[in-house]
Each structure stands twice: as C-alpha cells, then as structure tokens.
Design a protein around this motif. Sequence first.
Motif, mmCIF file in Angstrom:
data_model
loop_
_atom_site.group_PDB
_atom_site.id
_atom_site.type_symbol
_atom_site.label_atom_id
_atom_site.label_comp_id
_atom_site.label_asym_id
_atom_site.label_seq_id
_atom_site.Cartn_x
_atom_site.Cartn_y
_atom_site.Cartn_z
ATOM 1 N N VAL A 60 -0.952 -0.853 -31.182
ATOM 2 C CA VAL A 60 -1.749 0.746 -31.685
ATOM 3 C C VAL A 60 -1.158 1.428 -30.922
ATOM 4 N N VAL A 61 -0.453 1.574 -29.851
ATOM 5 C CA VAL A 61 0.268 2.481 -29.287
ATOM 6 C C VAL A 61 1.951 3.185 -29.634
ATOM 7 N N SER A 62 1.903 1.490 -30.039
ATOM 8 C CA SER A 62 3.723 1.301 -30.567
ATOM 9 C C SER A 62 4.042 2.125 -31.441
ATOM 10 N N ALA A 63 2.515 1.733 -32.951
ATOM 11 C CA ALA A 63 2.629 2.529 -34.125
ATOM 12 C C ALA A 63 2.490 3.695 -33.869
ATOM 13 N N THR A 64 1.531 4.564 -33.244
ATOM 14 C CA THR A 64 1.024 5.661 -33.482
ATOM 15 C C THR A 64 2.324 6.923 -32.570
ATOM 16 N N GLY A 65 3.155 6.108 -32.233
ATOM 17 C CA GLY A 65 4.739 6.552 -31.387
ATOM 18 C C GLY A 65 5.382 6.807 -32.537
ATOM 19 N N PHE A 66 5.255 5.616 -33.866
ATOM 20 C CA PHE A 66 6.598 5.529 -34.338
ATOM 21 C C PHE A 66 6.269 6.677 -35.821
ATOM 22 N N ALA A 67 4.792 6.528 -36.177
ATOM 23 C CA ALA A 67 4.278 7.628 -36.797
ATOM 24 C C ALA A 67 4.360 8.971 -36.373
ATOM 25 N N MET A 68 3.757 9.464 -34.810
ATOM 26 C CA MET A 68 4.664 10.980 -34.580
ATOM 27 C C MET A 68 5.763 11.043 -34.800
ATOM 28 N N ALA A 69 7.067 10.100 -34.409
ATOM 29 C CA ALA A 69 8.012 10.552 -34.937
ATOM 30 C C ALA A 69 8.557 10.953 -36.096
ATOM 31 N N VAL A 70 7.983 10.225 -36.917
ATOM 32 C CA VAL A 70 8.085 10.990 -38.178
ATOM 33 C C VAL A 70 7.459 11.686 -38.732
ATOM 34 N N ALA A 71 6.608 11.694 -38.234
ATOM 35 C CA ALA A 71 5.358 13.084 -38.354
ATOM 36 C C ALA A 71 6.006 14.684 -38.023
ATOM 37 N N SER A 84 0.134 15.462 -28.012
ATOM 38 C CA SER A 84 -1.319 14.938 -27.606
ATOM 39 C C SER A 84 -2.210 13.738 -27.801
ATOM 40 N N ILE A 85 -1.679 12.898 -29.420
ATOM 41 C CA ILE A 85 -1.847 12.181 -29.260
ATOM 42 C C ILE A 85 -1.887 11.011 -29.122
ATOM 43 N N ILE A 86 0.069 10.842 -29.315
ATOM 44 C CA ILE A 86 0.649 9.876 -28.132
ATOM 45 C C ILE A 86 -0.174 9.195 -26.447
ATOM 46 N N SER A 87 -0.420 10.823 -26.048
ATOM 47 C CA SER A 87 -0.673 10.492 -24.943
ATOM 48 C C SER A 87 -2.077 10.250 -25.062
ATOM 49 N N LEU A 88 -2.856 10.775 -26.224
ATOM 50 C CA LEU A 88 -3.935 10.201 -25.785
ATOM 51 C C LEU A 88 -4.260 8.133 -26.524
ATOM 52 N N ALA A 89 -3.476 7.734 -27.015
ATOM 53 C CA ALA A 89 -2.491 6.594 -27.655
ATOM 54 C C ALA A 89 -2.988 5.946 -26.318
ATOM 55 N N LEU A 90 -2.650 6.572 -25.585
ATOM 56 C CA LEU A 90 -2.130 5.671 -24.266
ATOM 57 C C LEU A 90 -2.832 5.681 -23.189
ATOM 58 N N ALA A 91 -4.065 6.577 -23.347
ATOM 59 C CA ALA A 91 -5.197 6.555 -22.090
ATOM 60 C C ALA A 91 -6.113 5.475 -22.911
ATOM 61 N N THR A 92 -5.712 5.036 -24.491
ATOM 62 C CA THR A 92 -7.196 4.400 -25.113
ATOM 63 C C THR A 92 -6.265 3.198 -24.900
ATOM 64 N N ARG A 93 -5.025 3.156 -24.165
ATOM 65 C CA ARG A 93 -4.500 1.796 -23.924
ATOM 66 C C ARG A 93 -4.926 1.248 -22.406
ATOM 67 N N CYS A 94 -4.843 2.555 -21.699
ATOM 68 C CA CYS A 94 -6.028 2.015 -20.305
ATOM 69 C C CYS A 94 -7.309 1.682 -20.759
ATOM 70 N N ILE A 95 -8.127 2.174 -21.204
ATOM 71 C CA ILE A 95 -9.499 1.775 -21.002
ATOM 72 C C ILE A 95 -9.598 0.531 -22.154
ATOM 73 N N ALA A 157 -9.411 16.644 -23.301
ATOM 74 C CA ALA A 157 -11.069 16.658 -22.979
ATOM 75 C C ALA A 157 -11.151 15.778 -22.757
ATOM 76 N N LEU A 158 -10.573 14.745 -24.550
ATOM 77 C CA LEU A 158 -11.025 13.617 -24.081
ATOM 78 C C LEU A 158 -9.750 12.257 -23.605
ATOM 79 N N MET A 159 -9.333 12.487 -22.858
ATOM 80 C CA MET A 159 -8.805 11.324 -21.814
ATOM 81 C C MET A 159 -9.222 11.873 -20.061
ATOM 82 N N VAL A 160 -9.549 12.891 -20.157
ATOM 83 C CA VAL A 160 -10.907 12.998 -19.235
ATOM 84 C C VAL A 160 -12.115 11.934 -19.114
ATOM 85 N N GLY A 161 -12.654 12.421 -20.136
ATOM 86 C CA GLY A 161 -13.626 11.173 -20.727
ATOM 87 C C GLY A 161 -12.888 9.992 -20.437
ATOM 88 N N VAL A 162 -12.136 9.686 -20.566
ATOM 89 C CA VAL A 162 -11.213 7.878 -20.762
ATOM 90 C C VAL A 162 -11.533 7.848 -19.028
#
Length: 244
Positions: A60-71, A84-95, A157-162
Amino acid sequence: MQNDIVAGWALYAGFAFLWYAIESARSQRYASKETASASLDRLQRADDARERRPAEARLVVSATGFAMAVAIFFHVVSAAIGYSIISLALATRCIWDQVAEETAPRRRSTILGRHRAVDTVLLVWLALSAASMLVLVPLIGSESTRPSAIGVAVCGALMVGVAWRIASAPPLLSGDDLEAEQAVDNETRAIRTGNTCLMSVGVAAFFAAYAGAREPFLFAFTAWIVLFAWKLLYARQLTRIRLT
C-alpha cells in the motif's frame, strides 16, 4: 524544485517499500523454526515471536509512493499534499503492523496490563505533535494556502490519532516469558509512537516551509528535532533493561 524533490522522494518510497513487501512475503514463507532456539537471547525470542510485518501494508505504501510521484510530477496535487498523503500511508503501515500483531494466531492481550496507563513520555510526544498542528492555523486562514493547509492538517491530525492508537493499545503478551515480552512491548510501542509523531510534525514543518511561513516552520522543525533526539534516547534506554 520543491515538486521535483518530493516527487523523487515519493518514487524512492515506492521502490523501497516494494522491496520491503517482497522481503516480508519471503520471510513469512520461509520463516525459520530456529527462532525459538534456546541459543537466542530472551529479548530476541520475544521480539521474533511478536513481530508481524504484513507485506500488504508495504505494498500500500509502495503504491501510494508511485501514485504521488506521478501526481506531483504532472501537477495533479501539490508537493505538500503529496508528502502528507505518503506520510499518512507510512503511519497507517505502523498501525497495520500493530493490528496484525494483536490479531495474530496464538496471541492475546494480557488482562494484567489491560488497564495500564499510557506511558507519560508518549503522552508528552503526542501533546507536542498535536501542538505542532497549530502552526497550520495561520495558513488555513490565508486564502492562497487554505485548501492545501486544510488537507495537511487533516492528514496530520489523523497521524496523531494513529500515534494515540499505538500508544494506548493493550500490551501483547503470550505468557511464555512475560518479563521479556513486556520489555519488547514497551520498546516497540515507544518506537512506533515516536515514528508516527515525527511524521505528523514533519508534515506540518514541511508545509510551513513550502508556504514560506518562517516562524511556524521554525517551531515545527524545532519540535521535530526534539522529538527525534528524545525518541532515540528513550528507545535506547528501553533496550538496556536487564531481565531477572
């Protein structure tokens, strides 16, 4: 220039986490039975028994990284939003890792520690992370940066919640070696909470720099440096606990 830097970092995250996903899948498939050997250190055995690294989370983090690079490269999203979206993906990976450990077969959350208070140090980290989100308030008030600032604030804020979810989760103890497992649980919880707090503060600092807000950037960047050093020292302290 900023777009190119963030796009390059996003591309790196895509390739790096694709490799991590492949390694995670390989390690799960060929997990060695020697991890339970008596020759291993008690803490190492407890860590091996607890550790869960789902390949799906890394994909998921890998796909997010590629998608954001293109975007970002094609200016579909701003560098700050992409970051911020990539950072959120990284935080989601932790949880995701945390939940995988909590729901793994033959694991349980011990009733002995279920009502234990959250570590005071982790609470301070969480408070510092939440306070860092306040640097975005002036940027939200500006029409030119409002849409991006709101998006970054939501991600932060979502990352603080995570981070709170990781810090407050019940301890994972199987009962085989409670003392070693408590030590590993404390260390893992502190590292994951600290990393997620760092990402939330980093998002705020990066956007403040991106928007040219000098004072908010200095506050958030100082908070990031303090958190980074504190996390390193605290994690090192937790790893030096001697078992009876």
